[in-house]
Design a protein around this motif. Sequence first.
Motif, PDB file in Angstrom:
ATOM      1  N   ALA A   1       1.027  -1.249  -0.071  1.00  0.00           N
ATOM      2  CA  ALA A   1       0.028  -0.115   0.014  1.00  0.00           C
ATOM      3  C   ALA A   1       0.854   1.198   0.018  1.00  0.00           C
ATOM      4  O   ALA A   1       0.620   2.251  -0.666  1.00  0.00           O
ATOM      5  CB  ALA A   1      -0.884  -0.047   1.322  1.00  0.00           C
ATOM      6  N   ALA A   2       2.011   1.066   0.641  1.00  0.00           N
ATOM      7  CA  ALA A   2       2.811   2.187   0.825  1.00  0.00           C
ATOM      8  C   ALA A   2       3.572   2.601  -0.717  1.00  0.00           C
ATOM      9  O   ALA A   2       3.794   3.622  -1.118  1.00  0.00           O
ATOM     10  CB  ALA A   2       4.052   2.314   1.754  1.00  0.00           C
ATOM     11  N   SER A   3       3.918   1.538  -1.253  1.00  0.00           N
ATOM     12  CA  SER A   3       4.655   1.611  -2.670  1.00  0.00           C
ATOM     13  C   SER A   3       3.607   2.303  -3.667  1.00  0.00           C
ATOM     14  O   SER A   3       3.963   2.861  -4.647  1.00  0.00           O
ATOM     15  CB  SER A   3       5.367   0.382  -2.882  1.00  0.00           C
ATOM     16  N   ARG A   4       2.147   1.661  -3.186  1.00  0.00           N
ATOM     17  CA  ARG A   4       1.373   2.120  -4.345  1.00  0.00           C
ATOM     18  C   ARG A   4       0.815   3.656  -4.246  1.00  0.00           C
ATOM     19  O   ARG A   4       0.373   4.245  -5.117  1.00  0.00           O
ATOM     20  CB  ARG A   4       0.105   1.404  -4.323  1.00  0.00           C
ATOM     21  N   GLU A   5       1.429   4.474  -3.175  1.00  0.00           N
ATOM     22  CA  GLU A   5       1.416   5.822  -3.316  1.00  0.00           C
ATOM     23  C   GLU A   5       1.962   6.479  -4.614  1.00  0.00           C
ATOM     24  O   GLU A   5       1.844   7.647  -4.765  1.00  0.00           O
ATOM     25  CB  GLU A   5       1.704   6.315  -2.014  1.00  0.00           C
ATOM     26  N   VAL A   6       2.966   5.823  -4.892  1.00  0.00           N
ATOM     27  CA  VAL A   6       3.706   6.143  -6.165  1.00  0.00           C
ATOM     28  C   VAL A   6       2.887   5.978  -7.421  1.00  0.00           C
ATOM     29  O   VAL A   6       2.617   4.646  -7.551  1.00  0.00           O
ATOM     30  CB  VAL A   6       5.199   5.575  -6.134  1.00  0.00           C
ATOM     31  N   ILE A   7       2.503   6.755  -8.236  1.00  0.00           N
ATOM     32  CA  ILE A   7       1.609   6.551  -9.209  1.00  0.00           C
ATOM     33  C   ILE A   7       2.041   5.438 -10.090  1.00  0.00           C
ATOM     34  O   ILE A   7       1.188   4.671 -10.413  1.00  0.00           O
ATOM     35  CB  ILE A   7       1.263   7.896  -9.945  1.00  0.00           C
TER      36      ILE A   7
ATOM     37  N   GLN B   1      -0.205   1.985 -10.872  1.00  0.00           N
ATOM     38  CA  GLN B   1      -0.560   1.641 -12.178  1.00  0.00           C
ATOM     39  C   GLN B   1      -0.065   0.129 -12.614  1.00  0.00           C
ATOM     40  O   GLN B   1      -0.664  -0.677 -13.374  1.00  0.00           O
ATOM     41  CB  GLN B   1      -0.126   2.524 -13.377  1.00  0.00           C
ATOM     42  N   PHE B   2       1.092  -0.023 -12.067  1.00  0.00           N
ATOM     43  CA  PHE B   2       1.958  -1.340 -12.171  1.00  0.00           C
ATOM     44  C   PHE B   2       0.930  -2.585 -11.784  1.00  0.00           C
ATOM     45  O   PHE B   2       0.815  -3.535 -12.383  1.00  0.00           O
ATOM     46  CB  PHE B   2       3.243  -1.343 -11.726  1.00  0.00           C
ATOM     47  N   PHE B   3       0.650  -2.408 -10.553  1.00  0.00           N
ATOM     48  CA  PHE B   3      -0.161  -3.495  -9.902  1.00  0.00           C
ATOM     49  C   PHE B   3      -1.493  -3.689 -10.615  1.00  0.00           C
ATOM     50  O   PHE B   3      -2.159  -4.611 -10.708  1.00  0.00           O
ATOM     51  CB  PHE B   3      -0.213  -3.286  -8.467  1.00  0.00           C
ATOM     52  N   SER B   4      -2.100  -2.306 -10.925  1.00  0.00           N
ATOM     53  CA  SER B   4      -3.630  -2.361 -11.757  1.00  0.00           C
ATOM     54  C   SER B   4      -3.430  -3.287 -13.067  1.00  0.00           C
ATOM     55  O   SER B   4      -4.008  -4.262 -13.602  1.00  0.00           O
ATOM     56  CB  SER B   4      -3.948  -1.157 -12.062  1.00  0.00           C
ATOM     57  N   LYS B   5      -2.154  -3.056 -13.720  1.00  0.00           N
ATOM     58  CA  LYS B   5      -1.791  -3.675 -15.228  1.00  0.00           C
ATOM     59  C   LYS B   5      -1.471  -5.061 -14.917  1.00  0.00           C
ATOM     60  O   LYS B   5      -1.760  -5.916 -15.802  1.00  0.00           O
ATOM     61  CB  LYS B   5      -0.819  -2.967 -15.876  1.00  0.00           C
ATOM     62  N   LEU B   6      -0.683  -5.445 -13.679  1.00  0.00           N
ATOM     63  CA  LEU B   6      -0.488  -6.721 -13.482  1.00  0.00           C
ATOM     64  C   LEU B   6      -1.504  -7.623 -13.405  1.00  0.00           C
ATOM     65  O   LEU B   6      -1.781  -9.112 -13.785  1.00  0.00           O
ATOM     66  CB  LEU B   6       0.509  -6.803 -12.087  1.00  0.00           C
ATOM     67  N   THR B   7      -2.544  -7.000 -12.499  1.00  0.00           N
ATOM     68  CA  THR B   7      -3.914  -7.965 -12.150  1.00  0.00           C
ATOM     69  C   THR B   7      -4.600  -7.948 -13.663  1.00  0.00           C
ATOM     70  O   THR B   7      -4.994  -9.008 -13.880  1.00  0.00           O
ATOM     71  CB  THR B   7      -4.912  -6.989 -11.366  1.00  0.00           C
TER      72      THR B   7
ATOM     73  N   ALA C   1      -2.442  -5.588 -23.164  1.00  0.00           N
ATOM     74  CA  ALA C   1      -1.814  -6.331 -22.145  1.00  0.00           C
ATOM     75  C   ALA C   1      -0.359  -6.447 -22.791  1.00  0.00           C
ATOM     76  O   ALA C   1       0.591  -6.450 -22.075  1.00  0.00           O
ATOM     77  CB  ALA C   1      -2.454  -7.541 -21.936  1.00  0.00           C
ATOM     78  N   TYR C   2      -0.193  -6.831 -23.952  1.00  0.00           N
ATOM     79  CA  TYR C   2       0.767  -7.131 -24.727  1.00  0.00           C
ATOM     80  C   TYR C   2       2.018  -5.851 -24.682  1.00  0.00           C
ATOM     81  O   TYR C   2       3.090  -5.607 -24.399  1.00  0.00           O
ATOM     82  CB  TYR C   2       0.875  -7.577 -26.028  1.00  0.00           C
ATOM     83  N   ASN C   3       1.345  -4.664 -25.077  1.00  0.00           N
ATOM     84  CA  ASN C   3       1.922  -3.189 -25.011  1.00  0.00           C
ATOM     85  C   ASN C   3       2.578  -3.031 -23.612  1.00  0.00           C
ATOM     86  O   ASN C   3       3.683  -2.433 -23.372  1.00  0.00           O
ATOM     87  CB  ASN C   3       0.951  -2.201 -25.623  1.00  0.00           C
ATOM     88  N   THR C   4       1.774  -3.253 -22.779  1.00  0.00           N
ATOM     89  CA  THR C   4       1.889  -3.099 -21.204  1.00  0.00           C
ATOM     90  C   THR C   4       3.406  -3.926 -20.932  1.00  0.00           C
ATOM     91  O   THR C   4       4.391  -3.371 -20.357  1.00  0.00           O
ATOM     92  CB  THR C   4       0.934  -3.326 -20.270  1.00  0.00           C
ATOM     93  N   LEU C   5       3.389  -5.283 -21.322  1.00  0.00           N
ATOM     94  CA  LEU C   5       4.484  -6.109 -21.038  1.00  0.00           C
ATOM     95  C   LEU C   5       5.463  -5.674 -21.506  1.00  0.00           C
ATOM     96  O   LEU C   5       6.952  -5.909 -20.913  1.00  0.00           O
ATOM     97  CB  LEU C   5       3.907  -7.506 -21.331  1.00  0.00           C
ATOM     98  N   THR C   6       5.640  -5.188 -22.653  1.00  0.00           N
ATOM     99  CA  THR C   6       6.824  -4.886 -23.557  1.00  0.00           C
ATOM    100  C   THR C   6       7.314  -3.514 -23.419  1.00  0.00           C
ATOM    101  O   THR C   6       8.060  -3.128 -24.052  1.00  0.00           O
ATOM    102  CB  THR C   6       6.616  -5.308 -25.047  1.00  0.00           C
ATOM    103  N   SER C   7       6.803  -2.943 -22.427  1.00  0.00           N
ATOM    104  CA  SER C   7       7.079  -1.491 -21.834  1.00  0.00           C
ATOM    105  C   SER C   7       8.426  -1.394 -21.125  1.00  0.00           C
ATOM    106  O   SER C   7       8.478  -2.266 -19.824  1.00  0.00           O
ATOM    107  CB  SER C   7       6.057  -0.830 -21.235  1.00  0.00           C
ATOM    108  N   PHE C   8       9.444  -0.891 -21.164  1.00  0.00           N
ATOM    109  CA  PHE C   8      10.809  -0.807 -20.482  1.00  0.00           C
ATOM    110  C   PHE C   8      10.222  -0.472 -18.916  1.00  0.00           C
ATOM    111  O   PHE C   8      10.779  -1.100 -18.274  1.00  0.00           O
ATOM    112  CB  PHE C   8      11.749   0.097 -21.132  1.00  0.00           C
ATOM    113  N   GLU C   9       9.405   0.580 -18.806  1.00  0.00           N
ATOM    114  CA  GLU C   9       8.930   0.982 -17.598  1.00  0.00           C
ATOM    115  C   GLU C   9       8.512  -0.115 -16.709  1.00  0.00           C
ATOM    116  O   GLU C   9       8.697  -0.210 -15.316  1.00  0.00           O
ATOM    117  CB  GLU C   9       8.381   2.326 -17.416  1.00  0.00           C
ATOM    118  N   PHE C  10       7.517  -0.887 -17.318  1.00  0.00           N
ATOM    119  CA  PHE C  10       6.817  -1.707 -16.609  1.00  0.00           C
ATOM    120  C   PHE C  10       7.843  -3.020 -16.210  1.00  0.00           C
ATOM    121  O   PHE C  10       7.855  -3.424 -14.955  1.00  0.00           O
ATOM    122  CB  PHE C  10       5.855  -2.535 -17.554  1.00  0.00           C
TER     123      PHE C  10
END
Length: 462
Positions: A166-172, A176-182, A275-284
């Motif tokens: 929850a603390a780490s999710r304060e970073v936007i 977004q990463f955990f939402s995309k992971l789900t 989902a594919y575009n998210t997975l192949t993003s360097f930031e993700f």
Amino acid sequence: MIKLIASYNDEVVKAVLENALYNARYTSHQIQKEILHILSNKVRKHICEKIRNSKFCIVVDKARDESKREQMALVLRFVDIHGFIQERFLDLVHVKDTISLTLKQELCGILSRHGLDVSNIRGQGYDGASNMKGEWNGLQALFLKDCPYAYYIHCFAHRLQLALVAASREVIPVHQFFSKLTFIVNIICSSSKRHDESHAAKKDEIVHLLEIDELETGKGANQIGTLRRAGDTRWISHFSSVCSLINMYGETLTVLQKFIVDGSTYSQRGDADSAYNTLTSFEFVLILHLIKDIMGITDILCQALQKQSQDIVNAVQLVHSTKTLIQSMRDDRWEELLKNVKSFCEQHDILIPDLIASYVARQGRSRHQKDHITVEHYFRVEIFLVIIDKQLQELNSRFNDQAMDLLSLSSTLMPKDAYKNFDIAKISTLVDSYYPEDFTEQEKINLPFQLQHFILDACQHP
């Protein structure tokens, strides 16, 4: 049942059912509530008589009942006249809001009604869940103003990893990463066909790697895993979900690529493409590896705190080592993380951005940026350092130096292994540093000598 019992005794017949006095039937909901109220008050009175004017700790938790009303539960911890630690549930009250001042007034009202002095509080404990963190921190401060020895100790049984997530999710970007992971896990696991295809792809990869001697064979080795969902209430699930995606990364890409072409509906094809575009993003990929490294460090502490048999000294040491390792990661491991992420991207043909190029926060808005920073600076400062700082801040707020020192000193009182940790100097420090007003000057002088007698008697007593 009443009729059956009455059939065996004429005297009972005269006093039950239609022959019973109206006020003696106990079938009225109001009368039943009054009886329960009387019984509960007797129990509370008995608990408070055991405490009397002794010192005690409060443990507070908040939850909603079925009618969505906020309820606050109060538990008291104290040492009885026989020297045993007792933990007793005292009361449950409805609170209109969770403002710290309101909570304190409610708690003080409960204690006052039962004849317990607030100044005798010697400890307070809350779970510190993210949705109550600010309020509970305020509650700690308010009680400390009235009783400076009401030291706060984080509830070790609380699921720490959920709080860290929850603390780490304060970073936007992390939220977004955990939402995309789900989202990605749901796409793969919601269909048995896609699930089987990912397993088949993983099996083919293992066979290939075994043929070229990249993997070793052995009992239990090279198991085919599956993507795991991160549950909101399962404390180890987030770490498992991140690790499973890294393990099944290539196979997930393969299944998504196939589904983009062969999906039966436009929505399925569109979701797979997203989902594919998210997975192949360097930031993700960067955040995926960063979260894995952080959770790998904190997971051992999270698991240790769940054990009821956990030794306090070991727990304190784990807290210190966890903080040290995370701080070391912050100071020295950015280059190592970046190297691993680049290697991972090259392995899976993911585009690596030009890290020395200027970073644009929002497309088309670069002219409004006051500070021109590089892409690497953004990843290192805005993501890497901020996420780690959030973790350290959360750990420090729950396990501050004062609480850790207090626990470490208190562990010298444990009778485990024939008072192996007993230390007269540390006990004297505990008195002088943390509870000086609870002892007179003469008692402080006598204490070391009394402790010498005590330890000798205690070790020899059968």
